[in-house]
Design an enzyme around this catalytic site. Structure first.
Site, short mmCIF file in Angstrom:
data_model
loop_
_atom_site.label_atom_id
_atom_site.label_comp_id
_atom_site.label_asym_id
_atom_site.label_seq_id
_atom_site.Cartn_x
_atom_site.Cartn_y
_atom_site.Cartn_z
N HIS A 26 0.86 -1.12 0.00
CA HIS A 26 0.05 0.04 -0.02
C HIS A 26 0.89 1.08 -0.02
O HIS A 26 0.39 2.55 -0.17
CB HIS A 26 -1.06 -0.03 1.19
CG HIS A 26 -0.20 0.14 2.50
ND1 HIS A 26 0.05 -0.63 3.68
CD2 HIS A 26 0.04 1.59 3.02
CE1 HIS A 26 0.48 -0.07 4.66
NE2 HIS A 26 0.59 1.24 4.29
N ASP A 72 -0.49 -7.73 1.44
CA ASP A 72 0.34 -6.25 1.51
C ASP A 72 1.61 -6.25 1.71
O ASP A 72 2.30 -5.82 2.71
CB ASP A 72 -0.36 -5.59 2.81
CG ASP A 72 -0.31 -4.04 2.70
OD1 ASP A 72 0.11 -3.66 1.45
OD2 ASP A 72 -0.54 -3.38 3.61
N SER A 117 4.30 2.04 8.40
CA SER A 117 3.72 1.08 7.47
C SER A 117 4.94 0.49 6.49
O SER A 117 5.97 1.32 5.96
CB SER A 117 2.89 1.94 6.37
OG SER A 117 1.63 2.04 6.88
#
Length: 852
Positions: free
Chosen positions: A255, A310, A381
């Protein structure tokens, strides 16, 4: 705790071979030429200004956008189209090379970075990017870095203004122009230590220097923070493969947005961590740290990804500099719920943190995590989740864990569920292993070097290498050693006086060092220490770092050992005096009165002039009240004035032109004319108007003879040493001419100088009866011509007897005979100067007969 990196992020001393393997921190350059003091000042360099951040709007958008399910934005892009032809300033360097510079302003931004989506440096070029004060200088870029699909995405500069400079051989200047386009200026508004208003990375988090990180120093150096497209940031980690060959594979979250279309924009920062453990929960821990961003790797190649689990796997286009001591994390692709480990991450792209896991559970395609100590934050992230065996099992996707709550985070089961995609990279030999440990080629946690055996490189202990008959390379990794061609190694004494061991003879020689012999060791070598250096004030107020002896030889003033040019004031003396010499009036035929003048740079004997540049504070560089004469057959520089054309275009001889030394294309009075120019728009000057040069220059190379001084006669009749800079024909006798520029050259010791000059002058009536372009009064004053009767007319022009027809100075029968011989013609009997010999001439001879 075994800390194997420099805690402050500073690049520490490394082995010479390690340095030579890095394309962006080589030994070829010491720093930008701008800060050496030999070039135009920065206020004379062309600028580009883009809009700074709109903080209120961006913060409002961030309140809606921030989340762990997407990359954190830290900067916004300003699209531009800038080439070395359209913007910036070109000038000549003291070594004869060309220098292009551009100053970029983004007022109010916290930091800026650049994107060149058209990039390809010639072999002779070196590029630098720095803050204007020189306190923030990025790694040099050379042609060896042309590996990113014709793009260059830079690291940040922590300032709202930055300098871009590229030095290149003159022969490669056009190639540089053709292959260089700046397309984006990314203006930063948060992150990178500039978000203190909201806390840099939350106070409950633990620095990697804290006790929580003590057992993880094999893995900590593998984790990095990176940027994409110059405006987004995430975390990630270098990951090992079963060949253990240090291939720079890097894993992060899908992402975050890396794709085959933007993979070249990735810039990964290493070892960005606080130098001490800030007490978790304290205000110190919640504020900005002291880590640096001076270790980074630019460019990558997209490999595989999965939105389901992801993750994205990329390969960096170049291995991190070995001096960074980046490690390669191990991994596990087991389907079993992992035992509790840690996550290592960069919340808010701030200093590296470590958080410990309390509980792990399976949740579909994710591992569900609840934390024991520390949390994650925006920017975390893509950071790795480790099991208790120090192996990556996934990367951070999303979640709501913050210091203000105890919610869960989610890490994709990428190593387990997406293994079929990653296997070709992480298990290239098809071993089928389920897990792999971390590879640390450095320090106590690794093998401390690599072994070459039978043409292959192995990560094994040094003892194993020796017993197998291999060649051991201390502190090296396989990416920096060519095992197919092993040279013996030894100690190398560098010019700095430092000694570095385990380097080859060729590597030592290439670095300018002195090889101490095969198998020699720094412990048993004494390297000669260089003479101390300090600031040296040179001609023109220039400052250079030199030894006391070199400073004296250059005619400079030594300021003391270890002094710096940034801390001394070298008062600049006037070097150049502009002097004009009017060569005559009415040289150009036509109805408009005009006068022609030569403009010189008068300098001391032994000095030379190499370049004349525009002054950005005064755009009108050469002006005349009523304009200049420009011949249709001529041009703006002396190289466009061909004397072969004077016969059929006589006015061309008096065409207005600039030069250095030579008056025309023949090179007169030198052997040739090699004048060049860059960055000047000649259109207005060519149409008879002013020459306005804000950032251009006309120049010669430092070994071109026409820059050397010659004797000339100034308007005041004094004879001077200097170099011709222009021949100008001004229209109207009451016009005022102004010449303003920055002149550059070298003194008698070969040191460069520069001086800003400004000079204004007007027409003065002169007589030049012998047409030598020097006023008669100056010819007489300097002894070039005699004036035996003291009437102010050179004897070669003086005719004091009106009845003298034969030129012997008297009026007698010979003059009558000369008049009769030329009667009815325009011959020598024309003593009254009316264009014909007639009775009036005969009467004038008789009137002065025997009287002179």
């Amino acid at each position: 705790m075994n800390n194997i990196t420099s805690p402050t992020g500073a690049v520490v001393a490394t082995t010479l071979t390690a340095i030579l393997t890095c394309t962006t921190t080589g030994l070829a350059a010491d720093g930008p030429a701008t800060f050496e003091g030999n070039q135009l000042p920065l206020d004379a360099v062309g600028t580009l200004t883009v809009a700074g951040p709109d903080y209120q709007r961006l913060w409002a958008e961030d309140a809606q956008l921030d989340g762990k399910g997407q990359a954190m934005r830290f900067a916004v892009s300003r699209d531009v189209s800038v080439t070395p032809m359209t913007h910036g300033t070109w000038e000549l360097m003291p070594d004869g090379r060309m220098l292009w510079r551009l100053v970029v302003h983004a007022k109010g931004s916290k930091h800026i970075n650049f994107a060149f989506e058209d990039w390809g440096l010639p072999d002779s070029a070196t590029a630098w990017i720095a803050s204007l004060d020189g306190r923030w200088v990025l790694q040099p870029v050379t042609s060896a870095d042309n590996i990113n699909d014709g793009e260059l995405w830079t690291a940040i500069v922590a300032s709202d203004s930055a300098l871009i400079e590229i030095a290149v051989d003159d022969a490669d200047r056009q190639a540089l122009i053709d292959a260089t386009t700046l397309t984006r200026v990314n203006v930063g508004y948060r992150g990178f230590g500039n978000d203190g208003a909201r806390g840099s990375s939350e106070g409950c988090n633990h620095d990697v220097e804290c006790p929580l990180g003590d057992d993880w120093w094999n893995e900590i150096p593998s984790a990095g923070v990176y940027t994409i497209n110059g405006g987004l940031t995430c975390s990630g980690a270098m990951i090992n493969n079963t060949n253990q060959d240090e291939t720079p594979y890097f894993i992060t979250a899908e992402h975050c947005g890396i794709s085959s279309g933007n993979d070249q924009s990735v810039v990964v920062y290493w070892n960005h961590q606080n130098s001490y453990c800030r007490t978790p929960g304290s205000g110190d821990s919640g504020g900005n740290g002291n880590g640096n961003y001076n270790q980074y790797t630019s460019g990558s190649t997209f490999l595989v990804e999965s939105s389901t689990t992801d993750y994205t796997l990329i390969r960096l286009n170049s291995s991190p500099n070995p001096s960074y001591e980046v490690t390669f994390s191990g991994w596990s692709r087991s389907s079993s719920t992992p035992c509790a480990g840690v996550s290592i991450h960069h919340p808010n792209c701030a200093e590296k943190r470590i958080s410990s896991v309390q509980n792990v559970s399976s949740n579909g395609q994710y591992w569900r995590i609840n934390w024991s100590e520390g949390r994650t934050y925006f920017g975390s992230s893509g950071s790795p989740l480790y099991n208790c065996n120090h192996q990556i099992v996934g990367v951070l996707c999303c979640g709501n864990s913050f210091c203000t709550n105890d919610d869960d985070d989610f890490y994709g089961k990428s190593l387990y569920q997406s293994w079929s995609q990653m296997a070709q990279y992480l298990d290239p030999n098809g071993s089928g292993v389920v897990s792999l440990d971390t590879l640390n080629p450095y320090g106590d946690g690794g093998n401390g070097g690599v072994c070459c055996l039978n043409g292959e490189c192995f990560n094994v202990p040094e003892g194993n290498c020796g017993s197998a008959g291999g060649t051991w390379f201390t502190g090296q990794n396989c990416s920096g050693v060519d095992c197919s061609n092993i040279e013996p190694t030894g100690a190398c004494c560098l010019t700095s006086g430092a000694c570095t061991g385990d380097v080859t003879n060729s590597a030592c020689t290439n670095a300018g060092g002195s090889y101490q012999g095969d198998n020699s060791d720094c412990a048993n070598v004494t390297c000669e220490q260089p003479d101390p250096t300090g600031a040296c004030c040179l001609a023109g107020g220039n400052c250079a770092t030199q030894t006391s002896e070199d400073c004296a030889a250059a005619g400079g003033s030594y300021q003391g050992n270890n002094t710096s040019c940034s801390n001394v004031d070298c008062d600049a003396a006037d070097i150049v005096e502009v002097v004009h010499a009017i060569v005559g009036s009415g040289k150009v035929s036509g109805d408009t009165p005009n006068w022609t003048v030569d403009v010189y740079a008068a300098v001391d004997p032994g000095f030379r002039v190499d370049a004349v540049a525009g002054n950005s504070t005064q755009q009108k560089m050469i002006t005349s009240t009523y304009g200049f004469y420009q011949d249709p057959y001529g041009g703006p520089t002396s190289t466009s004035i061909n004397p072969a054309f004077f016969e059929f275009a006589p006015n061309m001889e008096w065409d207005s032109r600039v030069t250095i030394g030579a008056i025309d294309d023949s090179g007169n009075p030198y052997d040739e004319n090699v004048l060049q120019s860059v960055g000047i728009n000649w259109d207005l000057f060519e149409s008879g108007g002013d020459l306005s040069v804000g950032d251009g220059t006309w120049f010669i190379l430092p070994d071109d003879g026409q820059g050397e001084t010659r004797t000339f006669t100034g308007q005041d009749c004094t004879q001077r040493q200097g170099v011709l800079l222009a021949r100008l024909t001004a229209m109207e006798l009451d016009s005022t001419v102004m010449f303003e520029a920055l002149v550059q050259g070298r003194d008698s010791g070969g040191n460069t100088w520069q001086d800003v000059v400004s000079y204004t002058f007007n027409y003065e009536a002169t007589e030049d009866c012998n047409d030598n372009l020097v006023p008669d009064s100056c010819d007489i004053a300097n002894g070039t011509s005699d004036d035996s009767n003291g009437n102010g007319i050179p004897d070669e022009c003086d005719n004091s007897c009106p009845g003298d027809a034969d030129g012997d100075g008297d009026s007698d029968v010979d003059d009558i005979l000369a008049c009769i011989a030329g009667f009815g013609t325009a011959g020598p009997g024309d003593v009254n100067g009316d264009g014909g010999v007639d009775v009036n001439d005969l009467l004038q001879i008789l009137a002065y007969f025997d009287n002179c």
